[in-house]
Design a protein around this motif. Structure first.
Motif, short mmCIF file in Angstrom:
data_model
loop_
_atom_site.label_atom_id
_atom_site.label_comp_id
_atom_site.label_asym_id
_atom_site.label_seq_id
_atom_site.Cartn_x
_atom_site.Cartn_y
_atom_site.Cartn_z
N GLU A 206 28.89 -76.61 -72.85
CA GLU A 206 28.84 -76.96 -71.43
C GLU A 206 27.82 -78.07 -71.19
N ALA A 207 26.66 -77.97 -71.84
CA ALA A 207 25.63 -79.00 -71.69
C ALA A 207 26.11 -80.33 -72.27
N HIS B 138 24.70 -76.32 -84.02
CA HIS B 138 24.54 -75.01 -83.40
C HIS B 138 24.18 -74.01 -84.49
N THR C 30 34.15 -73.20 -72.88
CA THR C 30 32.77 -73.18 -72.40
C THR C 30 32.49 -71.92 -71.58
N ALA C 31 32.97 -71.87 -70.36
CA ALA C 31 32.66 -70.74 -69.49
C ALA C 31 33.51 -69.51 -69.79
N PRO D 237 27.29 -72.23 -73.82
CA PRO D 237 26.31 -73.00 -73.05
C PRO D 237 26.00 -74.36 -73.65
#
Length: 216
Positions: free
Chosen positions: A159-160, A147, A88-89, A156
């Motif tokens: 992550e959501a 996606h 994710t990040a 992102p």
């Protein structure tokens, strides 16, 4: 008539712009494990160079011997790391581990897979054939979404999914992050790539209730 199983199996479609909760039945796959950045890993390249020939050999065997022709299913992969922030990040691909997969349609048994592997082995075109196995993945309850865009832009959205939608629905993550690649990156522009992002989950409340029932 050639069958496109993607159009018949509901979980091979996902909504764009929102998450959905689905139940995925057990599915058999051709599968190869590995680790490292898929963009630079020779192991990943070898896995794909093995899965596709075997998948197509199975398709031709099914058409010839079972009189059932079908479109070879898309590439899929399970991804994981010790720290899921790597997806994710951080997006630190060096820390990723993976299982690359292609679905085996119903009616294809292990004997058919063995024959397909023998055909591919005789042609000498599958560098990771000894690492290939047939595996059953039983994900059950999952959250998924579609996606659209480059693979590196997934962060992102993941992550959501992980930090917002799943806990808000009273769920928690269980299995490994799963991606289904509906587009061929050799033919589609990065901004048009379509990928189903899937995460197996379980309901937190049901587990709490089950424990309370046992204690009572």
């Amino acid at each position: 008539m050639k069958v496109d199983l993607k159009k018949q199996i509901p979980t091979y479609a996902a909504p764009y712009g929102r998450f959905e909760i689905v139940t995925v039945p057990p599915v058999r796959y051709l599968a190869i494990d590995g680790a490292g950045d898929p963009n630079t890993s020779q192991t990943y390249a070898d896995a794909l160079a093995t899965l596709y020939p075997v998948a197509y050999a199975l398709k031709f065997l099914s058409k010839r011997e079972l009189d059932r022709d079908y479109v070879v299913m898309p590439l899929e992969a399970l991804w994981w790391a010790d720290d899921m922030a790597a997806f994710t990040a951080a997006r630190d691909k060096r820390r990723w581990r993976w299982t690359a997969m292609i679905m085996v349609p119903e009616g294809i048994d292990d004997a058919h897979v063995d024959l397909a592997m023998q055909t591919v082995r005789a042609k000498g075109i599958a560098p990771a054939l000894t690492a290939l196995r047939v595996d059953v993945l039983d994900e059950g309850l999952c959250v998924q979404t579609l996606h659209i865009g480059p693979y590196d832009a997934e962060g992102p959205l993941l992550e959501a999914m992980h930090a917002e939608f799943i806990p808000e629905q009273g769920l928690r993550m269980t299995g490994r992050h799963h991606e289904i690649y509906l587009s061929d990156p050799r033919r589609a522009a990065p901004e048009k790539l379509r990928t189903i992002l899937r995460q197996p989950v379980e309901r937190v409340e049901s587990n709490v209730g089950a424990r309370a029932g046992v204690e009572n």
